[in-house]
Design a protein around this motif. Structure first.
Motif, mmCIF file in Angstrom:
data_model
loop_
_atom_site.group_PDB
_atom_site.id
_atom_site.type_symbol
_atom_site.label_atom_id
_atom_site.label_comp_id
_atom_site.label_asym_id
_atom_site.label_seq_id
_atom_site.Cartn_x
_atom_site.Cartn_y
_atom_site.Cartn_z
ATOM 1 N N GLN A 42 0.846 -1.331 -0.270
ATOM 2 C CA GLN A 42 0.023 -0.190 -0.334
ATOM 3 C C GLN A 42 0.481 1.375 0.029
ATOM 4 O OE1 GLN A 42 -2.545 0.416 3.142
ATOM 5 N NE2 GLN A 42 -4.402 0.143 2.046
ATOM 6 N N ASP A 43 0.591 2.192 -0.403
ATOM 7 C CA ASP A 43 1.143 3.299 -1.371
ATOM 8 C C ASP A 43 0.550 4.175 -0.557
ATOM 9 O OD1 ASP A 43 2.906 5.825 -2.390
ATOM 10 O OD2 ASP A 43 1.778 4.966 -3.981
ATOM 11 N N HIS A 44 1.305 5.681 0.221
ATOM 12 C CA HIS A 44 0.379 6.910 0.586
ATOM 13 C C HIS A 44 0.868 7.810 -0.327
ATOM 14 C CE1 HIS A 44 1.053 4.137 3.759
ATOM 15 N NE2 HIS A 44 -0.137 4.637 5.321
ATOM 16 N N THR A 93 1.512 12.847 -4.559
ATOM 17 C CA THR A 93 2.708 13.480 -5.498
ATOM 18 C C THR A 93 3.200 11.973 -5.696
ATOM 19 O OG1 THR A 93 3.391 11.873 -2.928
ATOM 20 C CG2 THR A 93 3.123 13.939 -2.382
ATOM 21 N N GLY A 94 4.805 11.474 -5.714
ATOM 22 C CA GLY A 94 4.533 10.052 -6.325
ATOM 23 C C GLY A 94 4.741 8.903 -5.228
ATOM 24 N N GLY A 95 4.070 9.381 -4.214
ATOM 25 C CA GLY A 95 4.591 8.260 -3.306
ATOM 26 C C GLY A 95 5.020 8.735 -1.980
ATOM 27 N N PHE A 128 7.676 -1.330 -11.572
ATOM 28 C CA PHE A 128 7.260 -1.538 -10.430
ATOM 29 C C PHE A 128 7.053 0.147 -10.260
ATOM 30 C CE2 PHE A 128 10.604 -5.362 -10.645
ATOM 31 C CZ PHE A 128 10.107 -6.418 -9.590
ATOM 32 N N GLY A 129 6.490 -0.372 -8.987
ATOM 33 C CA GLY A 129 6.164 1.439 -8.283
ATOM 34 C C GLY A 129 7.711 1.603 -7.404
ATOM 35 N N ASP A 130 6.844 2.649 -7.297
ATOM 36 C CA ASP A 130 8.187 3.725 -6.310
ATOM 37 C C ASP A 130 6.820 4.498 -5.605
ATOM 38 O OD1 ASP A 130 10.008 5.059 -5.685
ATOM 39 O OD2 ASP A 130 11.058 5.944 -6.948
HETATM 40 N N1 GLY Z 1 3.407 4.715 -5.932
HETATM 41 C C1 GLY Z 1 3.244 4.506 -7.492
HETATM 42 C C2 GLY Z 1 3.516 4.300 -8.279
HETATM 43 O O1 GLY Z 1 4.095 4.340 -8.722
HETATM 44 O O2 GLY Z 1 3.147 5.033 -8.942
#
Ligand code: GLY
Ligand code: AMP
Length: 423
Positions: A211-213, A225-227, A288-290
């Protein structure tokens, strides 16, 4: 010794480089990398989305494998250009990256394959989009079709905001050609989850939920934001929900892509909203998510090379992933002002003290070396990541490390993982 070129320069790429070089006979080359990647390998300044530059560098460095981190090079066809030259590359082809590169392609794809997602309408005319919003008396989300660095989505609280979004995207052309068409979606209310799998084009390996914020400030307030942080695994994803995600979303997506002649290789990250126990797709990301990747790479047990290389070569050969750590949590340290304007070149102190803490890894994003000192060079600066037996334990360690790091304007959220923490 294998030589692996990592395209990109964020904390996601540092986490991939770290995991690859930690447990395998791998030498990494960052393209362009950052100060963290420079500490474990070589870095070369190139434009990640310039296929010619990336191919030339891969040849010059005799890279055995190229791992493409961000979406823009994938959509620009960097993986295709590498494969054309016989170089193994991790990531989808340009055609398969359309799942992320065009939000309208992805919604129409979901409709063709009965993949659960919010209802939607597509417009190429701003007047028609405005009329649609005026007639619909319910919450809507307005999205630019193409890539807009996460900024092309307006979750509107009323019709005026939605119409302002259409104006910004289509009339002011704030995102250029990415806004030739807009997507208008029903607004979903629930809990967001990031689910990653890696595919070799034929089979897939589920990684773990995270889970991202996304919002800048505590309490999920402030601009997107980007996370600002992530953790894995989130308790909302029960075994039952995970099964539904795999059966109703991941499996039909990969089957559908192969059926449509765009077999998907690489990391597929599905952004989902869990609404009353049912997973609905918000978006696909073809990478991948960042910061999600930082939590997955620190939880991973042993070498990640067979996963990455197997996917790049189109054959996993009986790989079964194992997890080392039950939980991981990542806190992003950003420059003051982010996601708005911010200073660059500010010296960063305490990196060694933070990294020396047990079970803590500090991944670099916007950092650079200036006369041997590490300075800030971007909005998201560091990803302070810790593992533990529980999210509570990982959070305690990560925040201890956060306190050791200092730079002027340091901005971070204190509540990463709040849904899973006891206090
Ligand atoms: N954390 C969301 C993304 O990488 O798009
Ligand atoms: P996207 O880039 O499409 O994932 O959108 C960015 C963010 O906007 C998501 O992470 C959600 O927080 C929010 N969002 C997108 N689509 C919807 C939707 N249909 N309903 C509610 N929120 C949404």
């Amino acid at each position: 010794m294998m030589r692996v070129l990592i395209v990109g320069g964020g904390a996601r790429e540092h986490a991939l480089a770290w995991r690859l070089s930690k447990d395998s006979e791998v030498e990494v080359i960052g393209a362009p990398g950052n100060a963290g990647i420079a500490a474990i390998g070589q870095t070369v300044p190139v434009d990640p989305s310039d296929a010619e530059q990336v191919v030339a560098l891969a040849k010059q460095e005799s890279a055995d494998l190229v791992v493409v981190g961000p979406e823009a090079p994938l959509v620009a066809g960097v993986v295709d250009a590498l494969r054309d030259q016989g170089i193994d590359a991790f990531g989808p082809s340009r055609e398969a990256a359309q799942l992320e590169g065009s939000k309208i392609f992805s919604k129409e794809f979901m409709a063709r394959h009965a993949i659960p997602t919010a209802g939607f309408a597509v417009f190429d005319d701003p007047d028609a989009a405005t009329r649609y919003i005026e007639e619909a008396s319910r919450p809507l989300v307005v999205k630019a079709d193409g890539l807009a660095a996460g900024k092309g989505v307006i979750v509107a609280s009323n019709a005026a905001e939605a119409i302002a979004g259409v104006d910004r995207i289509m009339r002011e052309r704030a995102f250029g050609g990415a806004g030739d068409r807009v997507l208008i979606e029903e607004c979903l209310v629930g809990e967001e989850v990031s689910y990653h799998v890696v595919s070799d084009g034929k089979r897939f390996i589920p990684l773990a939920p995270a889970q991202d914020h996304k919002r800048a400030f505590d309490g999920d307030r402030g601009p997107n934001t980007g996370g600002m942080g992530a953790y894995s695994p989130p308790p909302v994803v029960t075994a039952d929900i995970e099964r539904k995600i795999l059966d109703r979303v991941v499996e039909p997506t990969l089957r559908g892509m192969a059926f449509e002649g765009r077999p998907f290789r690489g990391a597929l990250f599905v952004g989902l909203m869990i609404v009353d126990g049912e997973p609905l797709v918000l978006e696909y990301n073809t990478r991948f998510g960042d910061p999600e990747c930082q939590t997955l790479m620190t939880r991973w047990k042993g070498s990640v090379l067979p996963l990455i290389q197997g996917s790049a070569q189109g054959d996993f050969r009986g790989l079964a992933p194992e997890w080392e750590a039950p939980a991981s949590l990542c806190v992003v340290l950003a420059a003051g002002g982010y996601p708005g304007s911010y200073e660059k070149g500010t010296p960063i102190h305490g990196l060694d003290a933070a990294s020396a803490l047990p079970q803590v890894t500090v991944f670099h994003a916007g950092t650079a070396l200036h006369d041997d000192a590490v300075v800030t060079s971007g909005g998201r600066v560091l990803s302070v990541t810790a593992i533990g037996e529980s999210i509570d334990e990982a959070a305690k360690r990560a925040y201890e490390a956060v306190e050791k790091i200092d730079f002027e304007g340091k901005q971070f959220r204190r509540d990463i993982g709040w849904r899973a923490r006891s206090g």
